[in-house]
Design an enzyme around this catalytic site. Structure first.
Site, PDB file in Angstrom:
ATOM      1  N   CYS A   1     -63.475  -6.573   9.096  1.00  0.00           N
ATOM      2  CA  CYS A   1     -62.655  -5.359   9.058  1.00  0.00           C
ATOM      3  C   CYS A   1     -61.932  -5.068  10.370  1.00  0.00           C
ATOM      4  O   CYS A   1     -60.995  -4.269  10.389  1.00  0.00           O
ATOM      5  CB  CYS A   1     -63.519  -4.154   8.681  1.00  0.00           C
ATOM      6  SG  CYS A   1     -64.254  -4.275   7.047  1.00  0.00           S
TER       7      CYS A   1
ATOM      8  N   HIS B   1     -57.989   1.031   3.006  1.00  0.00           N
ATOM      9  CA  HIS B   1     -58.437   0.162   4.100  1.00  0.00           C
ATOM     10  C   HIS B   1     -58.075  -1.288   3.771  1.00  0.00           C
ATOM     11  O   HIS B   1     -58.880  -2.024   3.201  1.00  0.00           O
ATOM     12  CB  HIS B   1     -59.951   0.355   4.253  1.00  0.00           C
ATOM     13  CG  HIS B   1     -60.640  -0.573   5.194  1.00  0.00           C
ATOM     14  ND1 HIS B   1     -60.012  -1.235   6.234  1.00  0.00           N
ATOM     15  CD2 HIS B   1     -61.956  -0.959   5.254  1.00  0.00           C
ATOM     16  CE1 HIS B   1     -60.900  -1.979   6.887  1.00  0.00           C
ATOM     17  NE2 HIS B   1     -62.077  -1.825   6.298  1.00  0.00           N
TER      18      HIS B   1
ATOM     19  N   CYS C   1     -66.281  -0.176  12.184  1.00  0.00           N
ATOM     20  CA  CYS C   1     -67.483  -0.914  11.818  1.00  0.00           C
ATOM     21  C   CYS C   1     -67.039  -2.248  11.223  1.00  0.00           C
ATOM     22  O   CYS C   1     -65.905  -2.390  10.765  1.00  0.00           O
ATOM     23  CB  CYS C   1     -68.326  -0.124  10.824  1.00  0.00           C
ATOM     24  SG  CYS C   1     -67.495   0.259   9.262  1.00  0.00           S
TER      25      CYS C   1
END
Length: 404
Positions: A92, A360, A390
């Site tokens: 991510c 996202h 994260c």
């Protein structure tokens, strides 16, 4: 001898819904990347072999997103073919890591300027389609007590005492803030219009948002990860083997307080002082510091806390030195844990909404939130900002920028 590194520009596409009925579904990862690179080139009049490299983050590097997509994107764009491309993956945080890597390359003298960012077409290349070893190889998954990220988010909620109502309140606030940001034109400086192969505009606004969201509508959603946790394949039992002090996992996350599956791309132009002078560009911010760290791979999503501790300590700063924060809203509990750990008021965190409201797009988000942070710092006349995410399998990444 190190040198200062500046952000000269930051742009992003709108985030598409990441479904077959989404506006971007017929646009490939390659074409969305190329359009983003072209927009950055045109806005900054970059001619010839203007940058040392294009560093492009992407998480699911298979099918149309495989084969060094970064280089393919350069060749599909209007950039000079002498510019190479590097595809990277830190899950991510891939887009942020691309920016951080580019900044540190410049700082170390390996070129004057870079384009960095990332892309993810989650509606076209399914999350997990690459068969990540951490999830599918039993010799690793069992030894490290692997659970899916949604279970990890619920573990955070259980461990640190966050309730379903608190998570839903944060989600509703994210939707309200994102709607306000669009209404007030806060994203106008950075969001480009995506066009189809005929040049027709197909998306100029984040498509995933649900501004009508309220506590009642959120309250009607079933926990998304309870079934996989409690029934089959029973990941709660795996988690409780790792954390026996927890009596049970409290499943508070659902589609409304977790980040949306979307499509999108983002790019950041970084360089030293010489680069700006050469191309007639004015720096908008200095990249003051970067950091990354590994964390517990089961609870997995707590990385923003230790990486923020690390980046502050390494640079002689405290949390009070930061004026604004962008903490990726992968799940509500991630942001709540960050604010709890540092006692940060939510008026400084994700002031224009986040991934819960707008989505996202994995490989792009890290670069997106750096640009969003910079725009807001300029709008609100703030000096120092921190962006952090994260990361799957237990990592964290962070970037500190300051206006110049």
């Amino acid at each position: 001898m190190t040198q200062d590194v500046y952000i000269y520009d930051a742009i992003r596409t709108p985030r598409g819904k990441g479904r077959k009925d989404g506006a971007l579904h017929e646009v490939t990862s390659l074409r969305l990347s190329a359009q983003t690179l072209n927009a950055l080139k045109e806005r900054n009049n970059l001619e010839g072999h203007a940058v040392e490299d294009v560093i492009w983050g992407n998480v699911t590097q298979v099918m149309e997103q495989g084969g060094c997509l970064a280089r393919s994107a350069v060749l599909a764009s209007d950039l000079d073919e002498r510019i190479p491309g590097l595809a990277i993956n830190r899950f991510c945080a891939s887009g942020m890591e691309a920016v951080n890597l580019a900044a540190n390359q410049v700082k170390g003298g390996a070129g004057n300027g870079y384009i960095a960012g990332g892309v993810e077409m989650m509606g076209r290349v399914a999350m997990g389609a690459d068969g990540a070893a951490i999830a599918v190889d039993p010799t690793l998954a069992m030894e490290k007590y692997f659970v899916p990220q949604g279970i990890s988010a619920d573990i955070i909620a259980t461990e640190f005492g966050f309730t379903r109502d608190e998570a839903d309140q944060l989600a509703m606030q994210s939707q309200q803030r994102a709607a306000r940001a669009w209404e007030e034109g806060r994203f106008d400086k950075s969001v480009i219009t995506v066009r189809d192969q005929n040049g027709l505009a197909i998306l100029d606004r984040d498509e995933y948002m649900r501004p009508q969201t309220d506590m009642q509508s959120l309250g009607g959603l079933n926990p998304a990860f309870q079934q996989m946790g409690e029934v089959m394949p029973g990941f709660d039992k795996v988690a409780l083997m790792k954390y026996p002090h927890l009596e049970r996992i409290n499943h508070i996350h659902h589609a409304g307080n977790s980040s949306g599956i979307v499509d999108g791309a983002a790019a950041v132009l970084v360089g030293n002082k010489e680069f700006g002078e050469q191309h007639g560009l004015k720096p908008r911010a200095r990249i003051r510091a970067t950091a990354k760290i590994g964390t517990d791979p089961t609870i997995m999503l707590t990385g923003p806390v230790p990486v923020t501790e690390k980046i502050l300590k390494d640079n002689g700063m405290t949390i009070d030195d930061i004026d604004l924060f962008e903490v990726n809203e992968a799940f509500a509990a991630v942001v709540m844990r960050f604010m709890q750990a540092f006692d940060v008021d939510d008026s400084k965190v994700n002031v224009n909404g986040g991934g819960i409201a707008m989505g996202h797009p994995l490989g792009a988000t890290g670069a997106m939130i750096i640009g969003i942070l910079l725009d807001e710092m300029e709008r609100a006349d703030k000096e120092v900002g921190l962006a952090t995410l994260c990361i799957a399998s237990g990592m964290g990444a962070a970037t500190i920028i300051e206006r110049v």
